[in-house]
Motif scaffolding. Structure first.
Motif, PDB file in Angstrom:
ATOM      1  N   UNK A 118       0.763  -1.168   0.264  1.00 26.29           N
ATOM      2  CA  UNK A 118       0.093  -0.069  -0.039  1.00 26.29           C
ATOM      3  C   UNK A 118       0.863   1.231   0.122  1.00 26.29           C
ATOM      4  N   UNK A 119       0.443   2.219  -0.481  1.00 27.69           N
ATOM      5  CA  UNK A 119       0.736   3.726  -0.488  1.00 27.69           C
ATOM      6  C   UNK A 119       0.349   4.597   0.252  1.00 27.69           C
ATOM      7  N   UNK A 120       1.049   5.352   1.179  1.00 28.49           N
ATOM      8  CA  UNK A 120       0.492   6.345   2.045  1.00 28.49           C
ATOM      9  C   UNK A 120       0.918   7.658   1.656  1.00 28.49           C
ATOM     10  N   UNK A 121      -0.020   8.607   1.855  1.00 25.18           N
ATOM     11  CA  UNK A 121       0.380   9.861   1.342  1.00 25.18           C
ATOM     12  C   UNK A 121       0.818  10.991   2.369  1.00 25.18           C
ATOM     13  N   UNK A 122       2.062  10.866   2.763  1.00 27.40           N
ATOM     14  CA  UNK A 122       2.799  11.529   3.416  1.00 27.40           C
ATOM     15  C   UNK A 122       4.568  11.526   3.286  1.00 27.40           C
ATOM     16  N   UNK A 123       4.878  12.415   3.779  1.00 27.48           N
ATOM     17  CA  UNK A 123       6.593  12.371   3.594  1.00 27.48           C
ATOM     18  C   UNK A 123       7.099  11.247   4.288  1.00 27.48           C
ATOM     19  N   UNK A 124       7.834  10.320   3.998  1.00 31.87           N
ATOM     20  CA  UNK A 124       8.375   9.358   4.877  1.00 31.87           C
ATOM     21  C   UNK A 124       9.575   9.769   5.587  1.00 31.87           C
ATOM     22  N   UNK A 125       9.524   9.414   6.826  1.00 30.45           N
ATOM     23  CA  UNK A 125      10.464  10.249   7.913  1.00 30.45           C
ATOM     24  C   UNK A 125      11.407   8.848   8.676  1.00 30.45           C
ATOM     25  N   UNK A 126      10.882   7.648   8.362  1.00 29.15           N
ATOM     26  CA  UNK A 126      11.437   6.476   9.161  1.00 29.15           C
ATOM     27  C   UNK A 126      11.315   5.234   8.118  1.00 29.15           C
ATOM     28  N   UNK A 127      12.280   4.258   8.460  1.00 25.00           N
ATOM     29  CA  UNK A 127      12.115   3.018   7.675  1.00 25.00           C
ATOM     30  C   UNK A 127      12.343   2.118   8.671  1.00 25.00           C
ATOM     31  N   UNK A 128      11.398   0.946   8.607  1.00 26.26           N
ATOM     32  CA  UNK A 128      11.635  -0.181   9.132  1.00 26.26           C
ATOM     33  C   UNK A 128      11.352  -1.466   8.458  1.00 26.26           C
ATOM     34  N   UNK A 129      11.822  -2.529   9.063  1.00 23.98           N
ATOM     35  CA  UNK A 129      11.558  -4.344   8.610  1.00 23.98           C
ATOM     36  C   UNK A 129      11.217  -4.634  10.043  1.00 23.98           C
ATOM     37  N   UNK A 130      10.001  -5.300   9.845  1.00 26.29           N
ATOM     38  CA  UNK A 130       9.588  -5.935  11.170  1.00 26.29           C
ATOM     39  C   UNK A 130       9.510  -7.526  10.807  1.00 26.29           C
ATOM     40  N   UNK A 131      10.054  -8.436  11.794  1.00 25.30           N
ATOM     41  CA  UNK A 131       9.851  -9.905  11.329  1.00 25.30           C
ATOM     42  C   UNK A 131       9.541 -10.361  12.666  1.00 25.30           C
ATOM     43  N   UNK A 132       8.157 -10.799  12.856  1.00 19.30           N
ATOM     44  CA  UNK A 132       7.297 -11.344  13.861  1.00 19.30           C
ATOM     45  C   UNK A 132       7.690 -10.201  15.257  1.00 19.30           C
ATOM     46  N   UNK A 133       8.226 -10.493  16.048  1.00 22.19           N
ATOM     47  CA  UNK A 133       8.235  -9.741  17.437  1.00 22.19           C
ATOM     48  C   UNK A 133       9.517  -8.976  17.435  1.00 22.19           C
ATOM     49  N   UNK A 134      10.103  -8.696  16.386  1.00 20.46           N
ATOM     50  CA  UNK A 134      11.316  -7.890  16.722  1.00 20.46           C
ATOM     51  C   UNK A 134      11.603  -6.807  15.010  1.00 20.46           C
ATOM     52  N   UNK A 135      12.237  -5.937  15.523  1.00 23.70           N
ATOM     53  CA  UNK A 135      12.001  -4.832  14.613  1.00 23.70           C
ATOM     54  C   UNK A 135      13.309  -4.216  14.290  1.00 23.70           C
TER      55      UNK A 135
END
Length: 252
Positions: A182-199
């Motif tokens: 999905x695409x969100x209409x806002x300036x991205x300020x952070x990036x993350x990858x979540x795998x189950x219970x970790x980020x």
């Protein structure tokens, strides 16, 4: 599945103290068992224990108290759910193992996610590590990717990265129903990858490649992680599915 998982954490300094006391108890018990002398006699258990342990104990306690401050610092990080600190995000092997560890859920948030797709969703590559995301999808892992609309990207990202990622998204979505973008209409300020219970999460700085910025590897129960995960869920509900985005030609 619960998004947040809490664990029981014993502070490092108290864990060391408990282990030290247990070892002392074991040594004292052995001193008593292995002699037929009275408890307080010369060459008795107390004498054997004191003479054999005292010198080493003094040195050990001195080292322990000197490292007490370091142990407290480590405990503060653990209390915040911090697993590791990455000086940069140009760690393909690290992220590859991280994605491979997922059993039920992978969530990604960023500007375009182009590098992630090229590094871990390269179906043409002969290297297994380059297909970590594809293998996760084949195993039934739910993968959600949330990225910014092209209007919110810098010119270079909008012209070069967005089309590349978009084509990869659409190709993989056509093959795997457990893959959603999905695409969100806002300036991205952070990036993350979540795998189950970790980020693994880090900032997005204008004009700076995300791979050159630092990141934190944290557990979901961390207050630090919770703010990002809550933002992801809130933004996801109002974001536009890739299937409803304008054709690539319209954004060229």
């Amino acid at each position: 599945m619960s998004m947040y998982q809490k664990g029981f954490v014993i502070p490092v300094r108290w864990a060391i103290t408990i282990v030290a006391l247990l070892l002392l108890g074991v040594l004292l018990a052995m001193s008593i068992i292995m002699t037929d002398k009275s408890f307080l006699d010369n060459d008795g258990p107390v004498w054997v224990f004191a003479s054999g342990v005292a010198s080493g104990l003094v040195v050990t306690l001195a080292q322990f108290f000197l490292s007490w401050a370091d142990a407290k610092a480590i405990d503060r990080f653990r209390a915040m759910g911090v697993e590791n600190v990455l000086s940069n995000r140009d760690e393909e092997a690290y992220y590859g193992k991280f994605i491979q560890s997922a059993r039920t859920q992978v969530d990604v948030m960023g500007s375009t996610a182009t590098r992630l797709m090229q590094d871990f969703a390269d179906v043409e590559s002969p290297k297994p590590e380059k297909k970590a995301l594809i293998e996760a999808l084949r195993k039934g892992v739910e993968v959600r990717i949330l990225v910014a609309t092209p209007e919110r990207l810098e010119a270079r990202e909008r012209i070069y990265k967005y089309p590349v990622a978009r084509k990869l998204f659409e190709s993989i979505a056509a093959q795997y129903p457990n893959f959603e973008v999905r695409y969100f209409d806002a300036t991205p300020i952070a990036a993350f990858v979540r795998a189950d219970h970790q980020l693994v999460v880090g900032p997005l700085l204008p004009g700076v490649e995300s791979k050159h910025t630092p990141a934190l590897h944290v557990y979901n129960h961390s207050p630090y992680a919770a703010s990002y995960l809550n933002y992801f869920e809130k933004t996801w509900t109002s974001a536009t599915p890739v299937s409803q985005m304008p054709p690539l030609e319209a954004t060229a």
